[in-house]
Design a protein around this motif. Structure first.
Motif, PDB file in Angstrom:
ATOM      1  N   LYS A   1       0.838  -1.220   0.033  1.00  0.00           N
ATOM      2  CA  LYS A   1       0.067  -0.050  -0.027  1.00  0.00           C
ATOM      3  C   LYS A   1       0.892   1.216   0.199  1.00  0.00           C
ATOM      4  O   LYS A   1       0.693   2.214  -0.661  1.00  0.00           O
ATOM      5  CB  LYS A   1      -1.046  -0.070   1.331  1.00  0.00           C
ATOM      6  N   TYR A   2       1.687   1.296   0.964  1.00  0.00           N
ATOM      7  CA  TYR A   2       2.856   2.503   0.705  1.00  0.00           C
ATOM      8  C   TYR A   2       3.381   2.698  -0.317  1.00  0.00           C
ATOM      9  O   TYR A   2       3.639   3.571  -0.733  1.00  0.00           O
ATOM     10  CB  TYR A   2       3.826   2.471   1.993  1.00  0.00           C
ATOM     11  N   LEU A   3       3.995   1.713  -0.956  1.00  0.00           N
ATOM     12  CA  LEU A   3       4.485   1.766  -2.361  1.00  0.00           C
ATOM     13  C   LEU A   3       3.780   2.253  -3.263  1.00  0.00           C
ATOM     14  O   LEU A   3       4.406   3.165  -4.074  1.00  0.00           O
ATOM     15  CB  LEU A   3       5.279   0.399  -2.660  1.00  0.00           C
ATOM     16  N   ASN A   4       2.584   1.786  -3.223  1.00  0.00           N
ATOM     17  CA  ASN A   4       1.737   2.265  -4.266  1.00  0.00           C
ATOM     18  C   ASN A   4       1.274   3.723  -4.010  1.00  0.00           C
ATOM     19  O   ASN A   4       1.119   4.630  -4.937  1.00  0.00           O
ATOM     20  CB  ASN A   4       0.590   1.377  -4.303  1.00  0.00           C
ATOM     21  N   GLN A   5       1.310   4.135  -2.825  1.00  0.00           N
ATOM     22  CA  GLN A   5       0.965   5.636  -2.443  1.00  0.00           C
ATOM     23  C   GLN A   5       1.860   6.467  -2.646  1.00  0.00           C
ATOM     24  O   GLN A   5       1.934   7.463  -3.194  1.00  0.00           O
ATOM     25  CB  GLN A   5       0.555   5.739  -0.992  1.00  0.00           C
ATOM     26  N   LEU A   6       3.280   6.162  -2.412  1.00  0.00           N
ATOM     27  CA  LEU A   6       4.511   6.793  -2.739  1.00  0.00           C
ATOM     28  C   LEU A   6       4.479   7.069  -4.495  1.00  0.00           C
ATOM     29  O   LEU A   6       4.740   8.179  -4.854  1.00  0.00           O
ATOM     30  CB  LEU A   6       5.582   6.038  -2.764  1.00  0.00           C
ATOM     31  N   ASP A   7       4.161   6.197  -5.356  1.00  0.00           N
ATOM     32  CA  ASP A   7       4.068   6.515  -6.620  1.00  0.00           C
ATOM     33  C   ASP A   7       3.351   7.833  -6.977  1.00  0.00           C
ATOM     34  O   ASP A   7       3.761   8.302  -8.162  1.00  0.00           O
ATOM     35  CB  ASP A   7       3.494   5.246  -7.567  1.00  0.00           C
ATOM     36  N   SER A   8       2.147   7.933  -6.263  1.00  0.00           N
ATOM     37  CA  SER A   8       1.514   9.128  -6.901  1.00  0.00           C
ATOM     38  C   SER A   8       2.044  10.400  -6.293  1.00  0.00           C
ATOM     39  O   SER A   8       1.776  11.559  -6.803  1.00  0.00           O
ATOM     40  CB  SER A   8      -0.077   9.158  -5.768  1.00  0.00           C
ATOM     41  N   HIS A   9       3.383  10.503  -5.665  1.00  0.00           N
ATOM     42  CA  HIS A   9       4.239  11.591  -5.496  1.00  0.00           C
ATOM     43  C   HIS A   9       5.342  11.760  -6.309  1.00  0.00           C
ATOM     44  O   HIS A   9       5.917  12.669  -6.144  1.00  0.00           O
ATOM     45  CB  HIS A   9       4.348  11.692  -3.883  1.00  0.00           C
ATOM     46  N   ILE A  10       5.457  10.986  -7.237  1.00  0.00           N
ATOM     47  CA  ILE A  10       6.949  10.786  -7.848  1.00  0.00           C
ATOM     48  C   ILE A  10       7.012  12.142  -8.950  1.00  0.00           C
ATOM     49  O   ILE A  10       8.074  12.843  -8.794  1.00  0.00           O
ATOM     50  CB  ILE A  10       6.694   9.497  -8.708  1.00  0.00           C
ATOM     51  N   ALA A  11       5.772  12.717  -9.472  1.00  0.00           N
ATOM     52  CA  ALA A  11       6.028  13.825 -10.214  1.00  0.00           C
ATOM     53  C   ALA A  11       6.541  15.116  -9.537  1.00  0.00           C
ATOM     54  O   ALA A  11       7.355  15.768  -9.741  1.00  0.00           O
ATOM     55  CB  ALA A  11       4.650  14.268 -10.986  1.00  0.00           C
ATOM     56  N   ASN A  12       5.957  14.996  -8.329  1.00  0.00           N
ATOM     57  CA  ASN A  12       6.202  16.222  -7.308  1.00  0.00           C
ATOM     58  C   ASN A  12       7.772  15.985  -6.887  1.00  0.00           C
ATOM     59  O   ASN A  12       8.221  16.980  -6.586  1.00  0.00           O
ATOM     60  CB  ASN A  12       5.253  16.090  -5.909  1.00  0.00           C
ATOM     61  N   LEU A  13       7.963  14.854  -6.546  1.00  0.00           N
ATOM     62  CA  LEU A  13       9.469  14.650  -6.208  1.00  0.00           C
ATOM     63  C   LEU A  13      10.356  14.821  -7.418  1.00  0.00           C
ATOM     64  O   LEU A  13      11.406  15.448  -6.968  1.00  0.00           O
ATOM     65  CB  LEU A  13       9.814  13.306  -5.684  1.00  0.00           C
ATOM     66  N   ALA A  14      10.202  14.640  -8.428  1.00  0.00           N
ATOM     67  CA  ALA A  14      10.887  14.798  -9.721  1.00  0.00           C
ATOM     68  C   ALA A  14      11.036  16.381  -9.756  1.00  0.00           C
ATOM     69  O   ALA A  14      12.249  16.985 -10.261  1.00  0.00           O
ATOM     70  CB  ALA A  14      10.561  14.055 -10.749  1.00  0.00           C
ATOM     71  N   ALA A  15       9.772  17.105  -9.558  1.00  0.00           N
ATOM     72  CA  ALA A  15      10.136  18.265  -9.843  1.00  0.00           C
ATOM     73  C   ALA A  15      10.866  19.134  -8.803  1.00  0.00           C
ATOM     74  O   ALA A  15      11.404  20.319  -9.255  1.00  0.00           O
ATOM     75  CB  ALA A  15       8.392  18.952  -9.582  1.00  0.00           C
ATOM     76  N   ILE A  16      11.037  18.499  -7.694  1.00  0.00           N
ATOM     77  CA  ILE A  16      12.163  19.060  -6.775  1.00  0.00           C
ATOM     78  C   ILE A  16      13.321  18.355  -6.860  1.00  0.00           C
ATOM     79  O   ILE A  16      14.440  18.489  -5.742  1.00  0.00           O
ATOM     80  CB  ILE A  16      11.611  19.270  -5.211  1.00  0.00           C
ATOM     81  N   ASN A  17      13.655  17.539  -7.914  1.00  0.00           N
ATOM     82  CA  ASN A  17      15.089  17.002  -8.338  1.00  0.00           C
ATOM     83  C   ASN A  17      15.497  15.967  -7.244  1.00  0.00           C
ATOM     84  O   ASN A  17      16.541  15.751  -6.858  1.00  0.00           O
ATOM     85  CB  ASN A  17      16.111  18.054  -8.469  1.00  0.00           C
TER      86      ASN A  17
ATOM     87  N   THR B   1       2.138  12.834   1.880  1.00  0.00           N
ATOM     88  CA  THR B   1       1.850  14.234   1.545  1.00  0.00           C
ATOM     89  C   THR B   1       2.747  15.071   2.314  1.00  0.00           C
ATOM     90  O   THR B   1       3.250  16.174   1.747  1.00  0.00           O
ATOM     91  CB  THR B   1       0.312  14.446   1.489  1.00  0.00           C
ATOM     92  N   ALA B   2       2.726  14.923   3.721  1.00  0.00           N
ATOM     93  CA  ALA B   2       3.415  15.808   4.527  1.00  0.00           C
ATOM     94  C   ALA B   2       5.009  15.722   4.338  1.00  0.00           C
ATOM     95  O   ALA B   2       5.509  16.890   4.078  1.00  0.00           O
ATOM     96  CB  ALA B   2       3.172  15.607   5.937  1.00  0.00           C
ATOM     97  N   LEU B   3       5.401  14.508   4.102  1.00  0.00           N
ATOM     98  CA  LEU B   3       6.778  14.577   3.682  1.00  0.00           C
ATOM     99  C   LEU B   3       7.246  15.201   2.148  1.00  0.00           C
ATOM    100  O   LEU B   3       8.294  15.923   2.285  1.00  0.00           O
ATOM    101  CB  LEU B   3       7.359  13.081   3.417  1.00  0.00           C
ATOM    102  N   VAL B   4       6.391  14.995   1.224  1.00  0.00           N
ATOM    103  CA  VAL B   4       6.831  15.512   0.033  1.00  0.00           C
ATOM    104  C   VAL B   4       6.666  17.122   0.264  1.00  0.00           C
ATOM    105  O   VAL B   4       7.557  18.105  -0.330  1.00  0.00           O
ATOM    106  CB  VAL B   4       5.825  14.999  -1.087  1.00  0.00           C
ATOM    107  N   ASN B   5       5.361  17.875   0.901  1.00  0.00           N
ATOM    108  CA  ASN B   5       5.320  19.025   1.279  1.00  0.00           C
ATOM    109  C   ASN B   5       6.757  19.697   1.978  1.00  0.00           C
ATOM    110  O   ASN B   5       7.143  20.598   1.499  1.00  0.00           O
ATOM    111  CB  ASN B   5       4.200  19.451   1.742  1.00  0.00           C
ATOM    112  N   GLY B   6       7.141  18.843   2.916  1.00  0.00           N
ATOM    113  CA  GLY B   6       8.268  19.154   3.469  1.00  0.00           C
ATOM    114  C   GLY B   6       9.487  19.356   2.859  1.00  0.00           C
ATOM    115  O   GLY B   6      10.426  20.211   2.933  1.00  0.00           O
TER     116      GLY B   6
END
Length: 180
Positions: free
Chosen positions: A55-71, A157-162
């Motif tokens: 579940k966590y791995l699949n949720q992380l995938d939804s944040h990949i574009a945002n993580l890529a945007a911050i390199n 979400t909190a991690l990626v925003n942080g």
């Protein structure tokens, strides 16, 4: 009591460069961002036997574009075998790289908690409990979260925003938690 001693990695310390094997058979190095990224998020998960990890791995995938945007490069790894990872990928819908074969020595080098399986139905090897590391451009640990069970993990979400806030140059945010 010495049997309970573990060496935890500290915020700000150098992340160990560990060779790992990706699901496609290629090797790479944990802690060394790839493909032009300058930071890396390393997610250690328990293995295919853990539905919370899936579940966590699949949720992380939804944040990949945002993580890529911050390199920020993303890679996940477990102590599973190649066959276990191949089977697990049938339950995963992720675009980031997943590696297998994390050894006990490597788990210990990362300061992870390690558990034995409760039965052969769970898995056939000792496995790392969850760990998340964000390695900055200097190769040092910017963010670390190590758990001794599958129920406690950073909210993504909190991690990626942080991380987005940390990566913003105008914030000049240092590594936190430097007192040991």
């Amino acid at each position: 009591m010495s049997q309970f001693y573990t060496k935890k990695l500290h915020a700000g310390s150098e992340f160990p460069k560990l060779p790992i094997t990706l699901s496609n058979g290629q090797t790479t190095t944990l802690g060394k961002p790839r493909s032009g990224f300058d930071w890396q998020l390393v997610l250690v998960y328990r293995g295919k036997h853990c539905p919370l990890c899936t579940k966590y791995l699949n949720q992380l995938d939804s944040h990949i574009a945002n993580l890529a945007a911050i390199n920020v490069d993303v890679i996940a790894v477990s102590g599973d075998s190649q066959a276990q990872l191949t089977e697990h990928q049938l339950q995963l819908d992720v675009q980031f790289d997943i590696a297998y074969g994390l050894t006990l020595t490597q788990m210990k080098a990362l300061g992870l908690y390690i558990s034995d399986p409760r039965s052969e139905q769970e898995t056939d090897h000792p496995f790392a409990e969850p760990g998340l590391f964000v390695i900055n451009g200097e190769g040092n640990i910017q963010v670390v979260d190590i758990s001794n069970n599958p129920f406690v993990r950073p909210e993504l979400t909190a991690l990626v925003n942080g991380l987005t806030w940390i990566r913003s140059p105008e914030n000049n945010y240092p590594v936190r938690g430097m007192h040991r």
